[in-house]
Write a protein that holds these residues in place. Structure first.
Motif, PDB file in Angstrom:
ATOM      1  N   ALA A 223      38.684  40.524  36.483  1.00  0.00           N
ATOM      2  CA  ALA A 223      38.282  41.016  37.838  1.00  0.00           C
ATOM      3  C   ALA A 223      39.464  41.864  38.214  1.00  0.00           C
ATOM      4  O   ALA A 223      40.570  41.681  38.249  1.00  0.00           O
ATOM      5  CB  ALA A 223      37.923  40.109  38.713  1.00  0.00           C
TER       6      ALA A 223
ATOM      7  N   TRP B  43      39.422  42.754  43.794  1.00  0.00           N
ATOM      8  CA  TRP B  43      38.100  42.228  43.792  1.00  0.00           C
ATOM      9  C   TRP B  43      38.026  40.872  44.456  1.00  0.00           C
ATOM     10  O   TRP B  43      39.026  39.956  44.046  1.00  0.00           O
ATOM     11  CB  TRP B  43      37.583  42.256  42.571  1.00  0.00           C
ATOM     12  CG  TRP B  43      36.028  41.736  42.355  1.00  0.00           C
ATOM     13  CD1 TRP B  43      34.896  42.741  42.496  1.00  0.00           C
ATOM     14  CD2 TRP B  43      35.542  40.492  42.165  1.00  0.00           C
ATOM     15  NE1 TRP B  43      33.633  41.877  42.424  1.00  0.00           N
ATOM     16  CE2 TRP B  43      34.085  40.652  42.352  1.00  0.00           C
ATOM     17  CE3 TRP B  43      36.281  39.331  42.143  1.00  0.00           C
ATOM     18  CZ2 TRP B  43      33.229  39.616  42.132  1.00  0.00           C
ATOM     19  CZ3 TRP B  43      35.361  38.155  41.788  1.00  0.00           C
ATOM     20  CH2 TRP B  43      33.921  38.318  42.026  1.00  0.00           C
TER      21      TRP B  43
ATOM     22  N   THR C 151      28.406  32.871  42.232  1.00  0.00           N
ATOM     23  CA  THR C 151      29.407  33.183  41.680  1.00  0.00           C
ATOM     24  C   THR C 151      30.442  32.224  41.639  1.00  0.00           C
ATOM     25  O   THR C 151      30.947  32.104  42.887  1.00  0.00           O
ATOM     26  CB  THR C 151      29.947  34.710  42.043  1.00  0.00           C
ATOM     27  OG1 THR C 151      28.991  35.723  41.941  1.00  0.00           O
ATOM     28  CG2 THR C 151      31.221  35.027  41.606  1.00  0.00           C
TER      29      THR C 151
ATOM     30  N   TRP D  45      35.609  34.763  36.942  1.00  0.00           N
ATOM     31  CA  TRP D  45      34.692  34.624  37.544  1.00  0.00           C
ATOM     32  C   TRP D  45      33.294  34.575  36.771  1.00  0.00           C
ATOM     33  O   TRP D  45      33.181  35.828  36.002  1.00  0.00           O
ATOM     34  CB  TRP D  45      34.419  35.332  38.763  1.00  0.00           C
ATOM     35  CG  TRP D  45      35.593  35.563  39.636  1.00  0.00           C
ATOM     36  CD1 TRP D  45      36.865  35.988  39.812  1.00  0.00           C
ATOM     37  CD2 TRP D  45      35.852  34.510  40.928  1.00  0.00           C
ATOM     38  NE1 TRP D  45      37.680  35.291  40.896  1.00  0.00           N
ATOM     39  CE2 TRP D  45      37.025  34.638  41.601  1.00  0.00           C
ATOM     40  CE3 TRP D  45      34.619  33.658  41.420  1.00  0.00           C
ATOM     41  CZ2 TRP D  45      37.247  33.837  42.513  1.00  0.00           C
ATOM     42  CZ3 TRP D  45      35.160  32.958  42.645  1.00  0.00           C
ATOM     43  CH2 TRP D  45      36.184  33.111  43.200  1.00  0.00           C
TER      44      TRP D  45
ATOM     45  N   SER E 170      31.306  44.229  39.161  1.00  0.00           N
ATOM     46  CA  SER E 170      32.534  44.788  38.337  1.00  0.00           C
ATOM     47  C   SER E 170      33.637  43.592  38.069  1.00  0.00           C
ATOM     48  O   SER E 170      34.511  43.631  37.382  1.00  0.00           O
ATOM     49  CB  SER E 170      33.312  45.613  39.260  1.00  0.00           C
ATOM     50  OG  SER E 170      33.780  45.427  40.401  1.00  0.00           O
ATOM     51  N   GLY E 171      33.386  42.266  39.064  1.00  0.00           N
ATOM     52  CA  GLY E 171      34.078  41.311  39.124  1.00  0.00           C
ATOM     53  C   GLY E 171      33.807  40.131  38.235  1.00  0.00           C
ATOM     54  O   GLY E 171      34.541  39.200  37.737  1.00  0.00           O
TER      55      GLY E 171
ATOM     56  N   THR F  78      31.961  37.940  34.559  1.00  0.00           N
ATOM     57  CA  THR F  78      32.440  38.020  33.430  1.00  0.00           C
ATOM     58  C   THR F  78      30.822  38.247  32.439  1.00  0.00           C
ATOM     59  O   THR F  78      31.001  38.648  31.435  1.00  0.00           O
ATOM     60  CB  THR F  78      33.110  36.951  32.808  1.00  0.00           C
ATOM     61  OG1 THR F  78      34.331  36.998  33.318  1.00  0.00           O
ATOM     62  CG2 THR F  78      33.101  36.714  31.376  1.00  0.00           C
TER      63      THR F  78
END
Length: 466
Positions: free
Chosen positions: A14, A18, A260, A269, A295-296, A298
């Motif tokens: 990430a 983030w 998450t 994450w 965006s953060g 996997t």
């Protein structure tokens, strides 16, 4: 001793700025008007304490499979309901969806000779973006139906009120359907010996169903041949069970954040609501909440690519969501409409290729081909769907890019929602007979099988020409 992720897992790191809640500092499109924010927070906190729906090892397994697809060594089938209903999360409901996914997958594998990665729009596809926030009927204006995770389709003020408790119900129904899905996938229902049994009676009577029966006969004889040659087919787990991954549109960031989780072993994450999540054509703003949240994590990330997408936007999204250029991280899902791919798709393919990102390109031939028929039903033509898939393959061949997958809205039920289809062709006058979708029209089982044969043919032609 430090535990490291397995080779090829491509764990996503990430960005330093983030956090799971950093999306809250960005504008979130397509959100309900939640009437009670305190109730929403309570539900979020409750979901955050629940067990994950999927595990990091499973998510990384899908990443590895998608990396193979990106390398031209497989094909992605992403398919399932337009908008799942809570009422369909039953053994019969899950079995019906799995049955037609298995039929399409086996036809693609048998017809093309390529391994097929199977990802369902299932066990979580409860939310839907809408073109307008409200709906007007008989001069009465109410909030639009946004999927069972938000409200109900009945046209009353109470039913259309956004209810945070539905987020928790969505988690519970996802968990229940996942349990059934895993049991069916690994408990004999997905056995290749059952290929004939997957063909329902109403499909068997159609041209596509009879063609499927012939393919199933060939598969049965192939298994017997292997056994006669001394191959112990009973010990080959791949012949008796499948791995079906789950996916949904990550439309509601409150729900996605609650599921998450941080994995200490991998220092990464994971969004444990599904193996794969995607960003819709209406929520892919580079500075928006949805891109920030995804965006953060996997997980593999899908990006819906509509007619308004520019090459510059796509390059920027690739850089933002996949700075490490990891194969299997991104799935580009084009939804351009029949007759438009030849013009719009080439510059997008070239833009991504120029960045060095190893993505999977998949075709969603459903959403760009929706219209309202003369009888007043939202529908799609199977001929348009097939045409867009053919254009998708033609453009990829010309550009030297692997056509990596197909993204379908379908059902195993005998519905009349899309026009066309063999000798049992659905006409406009038939739509009202069994029009059961909660939102967008789906292919029925017969139409799905007919399309699968065509896609397998296109795949075979594409690879024989290489």
């Amino acid at each position: 001793m430090e535990l490291k992720p397995p080779v090829g897992s491509a764990v996503h790191r990430a960005p330093s700025s983030w956090r799971p809640d950093s999306w809250r500092g960005h504008r979130a499109e397509q959100q309900p008007d939640w009437p009670d924010l305190q109730a929403l927070e309570r539900v979020e906190n409750t979901i955050a304490l629940q067990p994950p729906l999927v595990l990091p090892d499973e998510i990384l397994g899908l990443r590895r499979s998608l990396a193979d697809v990106a390398a031209g060594e497989g094909f992605l089938l992403q398919a399932g309901d337009c908008a799942e209903r809570f009422s369909s999360c039953t053994e019969d409901g899950v079995r019906s969806k799995l049955r037609v996914i298995l039929q399409v997958a086996i036809l693609l594998t048998y017809g093309s000779g390529m391994p097929v990665v199977k990802v369902g729009r299932i066990s979580g596809q409860f939310a839907k973006p809408r073109s307008r926030p409200t709906e007007v009927v008989d001069a009465v204006e109410l909030p639009a139906y946004r999927g069972d995770i938000v409200n109900s389709p009945e046209f009353t003020a109470e039913a259309r009120r956004a209810d945070p408790e539905r987020l928790l119900r969505a988690y519970q129904h996802s968990s229940a359907s996942l349990n059934v899905l895993r049991a069916l996938s690994r408990g004999g229902f997905a056995d290749l010996d059952q290929a004939h049994a997957w063909n329902q009676e109403f499909v068997r009577r159609s041209d596509a169903g009879r063609q499927y029966e012939k393919a199933a006969d060939d598969i049965t004889w192939a298994l017997r041949f292997m056994s006669a040659c001394g191959v112990d087919t009973g010990s080959q787990s791949a012949l008796h069970q499948i791995e079906l991954f789950t996916s949904h549109e990550a439309l509601l960031p409150h729900y996605e954040q609650a599921l998450t989780r941080y994995d200490e072993k991998r220092d990464a994450w994971f969004d444990t609501s599904a193996h794969m999540v995607w960003i819709g054509d209406r929520t892919r703003q580079l500075d928006g909440a949805h891109v920030e949240l995804l965006s953060g994590i996997t997980n593999p990330i899908g990006i819906k690519v509509g007619p308004s997408t520019t090459p510059a936007q796509l390059r920027a999204l690739c850089e933002r969501l996949d700075p490490e250029r990891a194969p299997g991280r991104l799935v580009m899902i084009s939804r351009l409409g029949a007759g438009k791919a030849a013009e719009l798709l080439p510059p997008l393919l070239r833009a991504v290729k120029s960045t060095g990102h190893h993505v999977v390109w998949a075709c969603d031939p459903m959403h760009g081909n929706t219209f309202v028929s003369e009888s007043g039903y939202k529908t799609r033509r199977l001929s348009d769907i097939t045409a867009e898939v053919a254009e998708f393959f033609a453009v990829h061949k010309e550009e030297g890019v692997h056509p990596g997958g197909i993204h379908l809205e379908l059902t195993g039920d005998d519905v009349t929602e899309c026009l066309g289809g063999g000798m049992d062709e659905i006409l406009d006058t038939h739509l009202g007979t069994r029009y059961e979708t909660a939102c967008d029209p789906r292919l029925n089982a017969g139409q799905s099988i007919e399309l699968a044969f065509r896609v397998a043919e296109l795949l075979r032609e594409h690879h024989s020409a290489r």
